[in-house]
Design a protein around this motif. Sequence first.
Motif, mmCIF file in Angstrom:
data_model
loop_
_atom_site.group_PDB
_atom_site.id
_atom_site.type_symbol
_atom_site.label_atom_id
_atom_site.label_comp_id
_atom_site.label_asym_id
_atom_site.label_seq_id
_atom_site.Cartn_x
_atom_site.Cartn_y
_atom_site.Cartn_z
ATOM 1 N N ARG A 152 0.834 -1.204 0.000
ATOM 2 C CA ARG A 152 0.000 0.000 0.000
ATOM 3 C C ARG A 152 0.867 1.251 0.000
ATOM 4 N NH1 ARG A 152 -5.438 0.848 3.424
ATOM 5 N NH2 ARG A 152 -5.851 -0.984 2.161
ATOM 6 N N ASP A 256 -1.033 6.468 3.025
ATOM 7 C CA ASP A 256 -2.213 5.786 2.493
ATOM 8 C C ASP A 256 -3.043 6.749 1.628
ATOM 9 O OD1 ASP A 256 -3.068 7.355 4.572
ATOM 10 O OD2 ASP A 256 -4.416 5.867 5.447
ATOM 11 N N ASN A 388 -6.254 3.931 6.240
ATOM 12 C CA ASN A 388 -5.569 2.660 6.427
ATOM 13 C C ASN A 388 -6.026 1.881 7.652
ATOM 14 O OD1 ASN A 388 -3.418 0.785 5.695
ATOM 15 N ND2 ASN A 388 -2.392 1.517 7.536
ATOM 16 N N LYS A 392 -7.132 -1.555 6.006
ATOM 17 C CA LYS A 392 -5.910 -2.309 5.722
ATOM 18 C C LYS A 392 -6.141 -3.805 5.518
ATOM 19 C CE LYS A 392 -4.758 -2.576 10.664
ATOM 20 N NZ LYS A 392 -3.747 -2.211 11.686
#
Length: 423
Positions: A152, A256, A388, A392
């Motif tokens: 990411r 992110d 995030n 995630k």
Amino acid sequence: MNIFLARLLLNWQRTKISFYALISLFLLSLLAYNSGVIFSTHVPFMLNHPSEPETFLPGNATGNSRRFFSLSTKLSSSDGKLRTHSPFMHKNAILYHPRRRKRHRRVLKVLSSNVNGMRFEDRVMQFFNTSSHCEFQFFMTWISSIESFGDRELLAIQSVFKAHPSGCLIVVSNSMDSRKGTLMLKPFLDRGLKVTAISPDFDFLFNNTAAESWYNRLVRGGGGVRTGGVSLGQNLSNLLRLGLLYRFGGIYLDTDIIVLKSFRELKNAIGAQTLDLETGQWSRLNNAVMIFDKGHHLLYEFIEEFALTFNGNKWGHNGPYLVSRVVSRLRGSIEYNVTVLPPMAFYPVDWSRIGGLFRGPRNAVHSRWLLGKLRQIYGQSFAVHLWNKQSKGFKVEEGSIIQHMMSSSCVLCNSSSLAVQNM
């Protein structure tokens, strides 16, 4: 016969008395034993040992339930003796989970800046000045282990260069400023993209600001700064980004953030996260994306607010709520000089609904909705915050909006980052 019966009765009474006396003696002995066990618990005397530095008390970043221990053991560096003490005996004692303490100490490693024999300021300026055609100055921060820097984060870096091929990016991080970090960034360097990792120097960044005193108290420990239950790394990142922009100017991005288009038109700007439905005015800002000139007065105000109102127990108090407080207070003043962009600029999807971007089409109606949302985001947004902490663990499904963004942001199309479906 009567005499015999009288003697027999007398002996029986004496025996009865002896029996009861024996039983009484046994019960008294048992009671004395139990009392000794119950009331002989040792309560230690107050020892004149140094109190646990506040900076080494861990923060609970996950919000999970905690298991507390009422007794802590530590090794005194002065005499090498192992001392056990009850936290209830000390007014400043704090109960903690050992895993939180380990995570906290890991974060504090970042306070020992590793500048590889060269000053932080010199490394930053050398990178920006020697990189040809460095049209944009980007900063990211990473106060975590290098092992947790994954797909990411690499996608976020790719998106920066997809929209700004002539930009320069510094990842300010101790862990990434290493041989392993250099290998991670090598695919970008091989394509001629300008990215590097540099360890932070907090002394330089906070010098002659209100954060200088706060930072010194944090490092010294001894209760000078109550770090609280929120991750220390998160709060350090909140302050670090402010110091970077104040000293150098440029664009700060969370790791992110997926950049969709050029920031060329933006100057001294910050994004609103939410709006007041009645007034149409912003109700909360966010600090995940910030664009500011070097030495901007608002950045100084942000840093001062952090140092004077720091609270380690309230999530967002030192981040999104901080920038919201200061901008709201200065709104309309000469020092204001900032553009507040609408939520669609950087936060087109609220954190509570971010899962919708990861889902593929369920039917024809949903497919049309996804296409409409995708066009709206690309038409009105400069970037997308993936939130995030909430997303995630989401799987990137086929045909989802995130999959489209991954494909369009790709500059390392042969890398593994696009093959991984669990970002």
